[in-house]
Design a protein around this motif. Sequence first.
Motif, PDB file in Angstrom:
ATOM      1  N   MET A  29      14.731 -12.143  -6.937  1.00 12.74           N
ATOM      2  CA  MET A  29      14.248 -10.803  -6.593  1.00 12.74           C
ATOM      3  C   MET A  29      12.722 -10.782  -6.637  1.00 12.74           C
ATOM      4  O   MET A  29      12.107 -11.337  -7.543  1.00 12.74           O
ATOM      5  CB  MET A  29      14.817  -9.769  -7.564  1.00 12.74           C
ATOM      6  N   ARG A  30      12.088 -10.139  -5.634  1.00 10.47           N
ATOM      7  CA  ARG A  30      10.633 -10.128  -5.550  1.00 10.47           C
ATOM      8  C   ARG A  30      10.043  -9.250  -6.645  1.00 10.47           C
ATOM      9  O   ARG A  30      10.480  -8.130  -6.884  1.00 10.47           O
ATOM     10  CB  ARG A  30      10.188  -9.617  -4.173  1.00 10.47           C
ATOM     11  N   GLU A  31       9.018  -9.771  -7.310  1.00  6.07           N
ATOM     12  CA  GLU A  31       8.357  -9.038  -8.385  1.00  6.07           C
ATOM     13  C   GLU A  31       7.491  -7.929  -7.796  1.00  6.07           C
ATOM     14  O   GLU A  31       6.900  -8.080  -6.732  1.00  6.07           O
ATOM     15  CB  GLU A  31       7.491 -10.001  -9.207  1.00  6.07           C
ATOM     16  N   HIS A  32       7.428  -6.776  -8.499  1.00  2.00           N
ATOM     17  CA  HIS A  32       6.601  -5.661  -8.062  1.00  2.00           C
ATOM     18  C   HIS A  32       5.703  -5.199  -9.202  1.00  2.00           C
ATOM     19  O   HIS A  32       5.976  -5.473 -10.375  1.00  2.00           O
ATOM     20  CB  HIS A  32       7.476  -4.477  -7.607  1.00  2.00           C
ATOM     21  N   PHE A  33       4.640  -4.482  -8.843  1.00  2.29           N
ATOM     22  CA  PHE A  33       3.804  -3.873  -9.861  1.00  2.29           C
ATOM     23  C   PHE A  33       4.632  -2.842 -10.624  1.00  2.29           C
ATOM     24  O   PHE A  33       5.471  -2.140 -10.047  1.00  2.29           O
ATOM     25  CB  PHE A  33       2.587  -3.193  -9.239  1.00  2.29           C
ATOM     26  N   ALA A  34       4.383  -2.737 -11.923  1.00  2.93           N
ATOM     27  CA  ALA A  34       5.173  -1.833 -12.758  1.00  2.93           C
ATOM     28  C   ALA A  34       4.791  -0.374 -12.543  1.00  2.93           C
ATOM     29  O   ALA A  34       5.586   0.516 -12.819  1.00  2.93           O
ATOM     30  CB  ALA A  34       4.995  -2.206 -14.228  1.00  2.93           C
ATOM     31  N   SER A  35       3.586  -0.111 -12.077  1.00  5.94           N
ATOM     32  CA  SER A  35       3.125   1.267 -11.939  1.00  5.94           C
ATOM     33  C   SER A  35       2.091   1.370 -10.828  1.00  5.94           C
ATOM     34  O   SER A  35       1.516   0.369 -10.398  1.00  5.94           O
ATOM     35  CB  SER A  35       2.498   1.750 -13.251  1.00  5.94           C
ATOM     36  N   ARG A  36       1.873   2.617 -10.369  1.00  2.00           N
ATOM     37  CA  ARG A  36       0.818   2.848  -9.380  1.00  2.00           C
ATOM     38  C   ARG A  36      -0.542   2.481  -9.971  1.00  2.00           C
ATOM     39  O   ARG A  36      -1.390   1.907  -9.290  1.00  2.00           O
ATOM     40  CB  ARG A  36       0.813   4.304  -8.942  1.00  2.00           C
ATOM     41  N   PHE A  37      -0.757   2.826 -11.247  1.00  2.00           N
ATOM     42  CA  PHE A  37      -2.035   2.502 -11.896  1.00  2.00           C
ATOM     43  C   PHE A  37      -2.288   0.998 -11.858  1.00  2.00           C
ATOM     44  O   PHE A  37      -3.398   0.547 -11.572  1.00  2.00           O
ATOM     45  CB  PHE A  37      -2.031   3.002 -13.349  1.00  2.00           C
ATOM     46  N   GLY A  38      -1.231   0.205 -12.138  1.00  2.00           N
ATOM     47  CA  GLY A  38      -1.380  -1.245 -12.108  1.00  2.00           C
ATOM     48  C   GLY A  38      -1.767  -1.742 -10.733  1.00  2.00           C
ATOM     49  O   GLY A  38      -2.647  -2.605 -10.592  1.00  2.00           O
ATOM     50  N   PHE A  39      -1.110  -1.188  -9.685  1.00  2.79           N
ATOM     51  CA  PHE A  39      -1.452  -1.601  -8.321  1.00  2.79           C
ATOM     52  C   PHE A  39      -2.888  -1.212  -7.981  1.00  2.79           C
ATOM     53  O   PHE A  39      -3.638  -2.019  -7.422  1.00  2.79           O
ATOM     54  CB  PHE A  39      -0.508  -0.956  -7.306  1.00  2.79           C
ATOM     55  N   ILE A  40      -3.268   0.024  -8.305  1.00  3.87           N
ATOM     56  CA  ILE A  40      -4.611   0.504  -7.960  1.00  3.87           C
ATOM     57  C   ILE A  40      -5.675  -0.336  -8.654  1.00  3.87           C
ATOM     58  O   ILE A  40      -6.678  -0.730  -8.045  1.00  3.87           O
ATOM     59  CB  ILE A  40      -4.762   1.992  -8.318  1.00  3.87           C
ATOM     60  N   MET A  41      -5.464  -0.653  -9.938  1.00  7.13           N
ATOM     61  CA  MET A  41      -6.432  -1.475 -10.672  1.00  7.13           C
ATOM     62  C   MET A  41      -6.506  -2.886 -10.092  1.00  7.13           C
ATOM     63  O   MET A  41      -7.587  -3.462  -9.960  1.00  7.13           O
ATOM     64  CB  MET A  41      -6.062  -1.534 -12.155  1.00  7.13           C
TER      65      MET A  41
ATOM     66  N   GLU B 141       5.951   4.626  -3.644  1.00  8.79           N
ATOM     67  CA  GLU B 141       4.546   5.009  -3.682  1.00  8.79           C
ATOM     68  C   GLU B 141       4.042   5.365  -2.276  1.00  8.79           C
ATOM     69  O   GLU B 141       4.447   4.751  -1.285  1.00  8.79           O
ATOM     70  CB  GLU B 141       3.685   3.878  -4.259  1.00  8.79           C
ATOM     71  N   SER B 142       3.145   6.338  -2.203  1.00  8.61           N
ATOM     72  CA  SER B 142       2.535   6.731  -0.933  1.00  8.61           C
ATOM     73  C   SER B 142       1.416   5.764  -0.572  1.00  8.61           C
ATOM     74  O   SER B 142       0.436   5.638  -1.318  1.00  8.61           O
ATOM     75  CB  SER B 142       1.975   8.153  -1.055  1.00  8.61           C
ATOM     76  N   ILE B 143       1.560   5.086   0.557  1.00  6.13           N
ATOM     77  CA  ILE B 143       0.539   4.123   0.967  1.00  6.13           C
ATOM     78  C   ILE B 143      -0.791   4.800   1.280  1.00  6.13           C
ATOM     79  O   ILE B 143      -1.841   4.348   0.791  1.00  6.13           O
ATOM     80  CB  ILE B 143       1.039   3.277   2.161  1.00  6.13           C
ATOM     81  N   PRO B 144      -0.827   5.882   2.094  1.00  3.64           N
ATOM     82  CA  PRO B 144      -2.132   6.514   2.372  1.00  3.64           C
ATOM     83  C   PRO B 144      -2.835   7.000   1.107  1.00  3.64           C
ATOM     84  O   PRO B 144      -4.048   6.796   0.948  1.00  3.64           O
ATOM     85  CB  PRO B 144      -1.767   7.688   3.294  1.00  3.64           C
ATOM     86  N   THR B 145      -2.092   7.616   0.201  1.00  2.00           N
ATOM     87  CA  THR B 145      -2.696   8.125  -1.038  1.00  2.00           C
ATOM     88  C   THR B 145      -3.215   6.986  -1.905  1.00  2.00           C
ATOM     89  O   THR B 145      -4.339   7.029  -2.417  1.00  2.00           O
ATOM     90  CB  THR B 145      -1.669   8.952  -1.841  1.00  2.00           C
ATOM     91  N   THR B 146      -2.390   5.954  -2.072  1.00  5.02           N
ATOM     92  CA  THR B 146      -2.783   4.820  -2.906  1.00  5.02           C
ATOM     93  C   THR B 146      -3.980   4.093  -2.309  1.00  5.02           C
ATOM     94  O   THR B 146      -4.918   3.715  -3.029  1.00  5.02           O
ATOM     95  CB  THR B 146      -1.602   3.846  -3.072  1.00  5.02           C
ATOM     96  N   ALA B 147      -3.974   3.887  -0.981  1.00  3.15           N
ATOM     97  CA  ALA B 147      -5.095   3.222  -0.318  1.00  3.15           C
ATOM     98  C   ALA B 147      -6.374   4.047  -0.451  1.00  3.15           C
ATOM     99  O   ALA B 147      -7.469   3.488  -0.626  1.00  3.15           O
ATOM    100  CB  ALA B 147      -4.775   2.992   1.159  1.00  3.15           C
ATOM    101  N   PHE B 148      -6.242   5.363  -0.388  1.00  3.19           N
ATOM    102  CA  PHE B 148      -7.405   6.240  -0.547  1.00  3.19           C
ATOM    103  C   PHE B 148      -7.981   6.118  -1.957  1.00  3.19           C
ATOM    104  O   PHE B 148      -9.200   6.075  -2.138  1.00  3.19           O
ATOM    105  CB  PHE B 148      -7.018   7.689  -0.262  1.00  3.19           C
TER     106      PHE B 148
ATOM    107  N   GLY C  67       7.742   7.293   0.351  1.00  4.12           N
ATOM    108  CA  GLY C  67       6.752   7.697  -0.640  1.00  4.12           C
ATOM    109  C   GLY C  67       5.856   8.815  -0.160  1.00  4.12           C
ATOM    110  O   GLY C  67       5.072   9.367  -0.928  1.00  4.12           O
ATOM    111  N   THR C  68       5.941   9.160   1.140  1.00  9.44           N
ATOM    112  CA  THR C  68       5.139  10.253   1.709  1.00  9.44           C
ATOM    113  C   THR C  68       6.049  11.090   2.611  1.00  9.44           C
ATOM    114  O   THR C  68       5.922  11.061   3.839  1.00  9.44           O
ATOM    115  CB  THR C  68       3.947   9.697   2.530  1.00  9.44           C
ATOM    116  N   PRO C  69       6.971  11.870   2.061  1.00 10.45           N
ATOM    117  CA  PRO C  69       7.952  12.601   2.872  1.00 10.45           C
ATOM    118  C   PRO C  69       7.331  13.585   3.858  1.00 10.45           C
ATOM    119  O   PRO C  69       7.891  13.818   4.930  1.00 10.45           O
ATOM    120  CB  PRO C  69       8.793  13.341   1.821  1.00 10.45           C
TER     121      PRO C  69
END
Length: 445
Positions: free
Chosen positions: A1-13, A242-249, A412-414
Amino acid sequence: MREHFASRFGFIMAAAGAAVGLGNIWGFPTQAASNGGGAFLVTYLVLVFALAFPMLVMEVAIGRHGQANPVDAVRKLGKSPLQQSLAGLVGYAGMLVPSLVLSFYAIVAGWLMAFLAASVTRMLGWPAATEWLEAFGLGRNIVWTLVFYLLTILVVQAGVRRGIERWSARLMPALFVLFVLLFGYILTQDGAMEGLRHYLVPDFSKVMDGQLLISAMGQAFFSLTIGGCSMLMYGSYLSRQESIPTTAFQVTLIDTGVAFLAGLVILPAMFVAMNHGVTIYADDGSLLSSDTLVFQVLPALFDSMGPVGMLMALVFFVLMAIAALTSSISMLEVPVSYATERFGTSRPRMTWLLGSALALFSVVICLNFGTLFGFVIRLSTQNIQPLVGLGFCVLGGWMWGRAKLFDELVKGTPALSDSLFWRIWPWYVRLVCPLLVVLVIGASW
């Protein structure tokens, strides 16, 4: 199974760490100092959101959709074997970028590590060691390049959550804290306010200068490592909730914020240095030794401050080392991810194997510095990376198709379909971004 970031904060950092590197902390302030200070800052801020942010959304979306390394991720965008083959070529070119960049980046980071060690040996009163660490010698360059590779390998071999996310979530906040401390101290020095005015008060007559526009556009493009595959790679580890546009912003804001903070620290520091008799600008107003200024002007400034200067030198070079490491781990992750998925080998083994191979290539560059160092920089950042960024625009905007792109972004962005972003962004990234990238390519060749 592919590993993922545990949280949005982890991805953003982690993503912000990949983007925030020596280019932000030294490249951006140097560009600002060379191109009118505040005028460059205003132009850069506009272009980072007009060019870099829309392309970052596309790169992260391709990564999350593909759930794989850069080559396999972009191949999934093709509808026919021919399209998949063409997309695969873009993926291979993109994977080459971080490997080439790391090969010279580790050398520069090694210099920083050496100056960091020198700030410690100076405090301890070891002049011989300090002299060796600060001298541009072959032995010193090779030793500290290998030390930096060792740190990078140790983080990457631990995996996405226990390595990349864990250390990015610690190092990035530390970076901000050190910046704020250094900024507070620099402001107390004579000449700092003049540097601050130069940086924050724009001369709008210079904003439309052609060279300034091209420099700001290039800095905006490279500051978020567009076309470097790190963001695509990290996007493949991003949760579909997770919302890609929000996270990328948010990543864009942090990356731009670090560049802005770097300017707040370094431009006033340059004027403080001038107040201490250090020559920074030539008679014609051009910046002297812009490529190596960090190793000349700031150490001279710190030396003039007495005992406090030694502490400031330590803080500054710790800050630079953090920025370098958070970027280097994203660069090594790209080929490591490809190799582990394609050949089914363990992550630690492949990390050490590829890290050692790149370290060996960096040693070859050190041994042939005059010939290879500048060539590898130009090949990776000026020739290949912009073309890969252009390729991602074409693949994602035209080959992938609007409907499938929407399917990925709406996760993630309905409310995406009713947003102004969705009305503008698909056409913008298809038409406007490629034109801007072509301008960057034309200016860099």
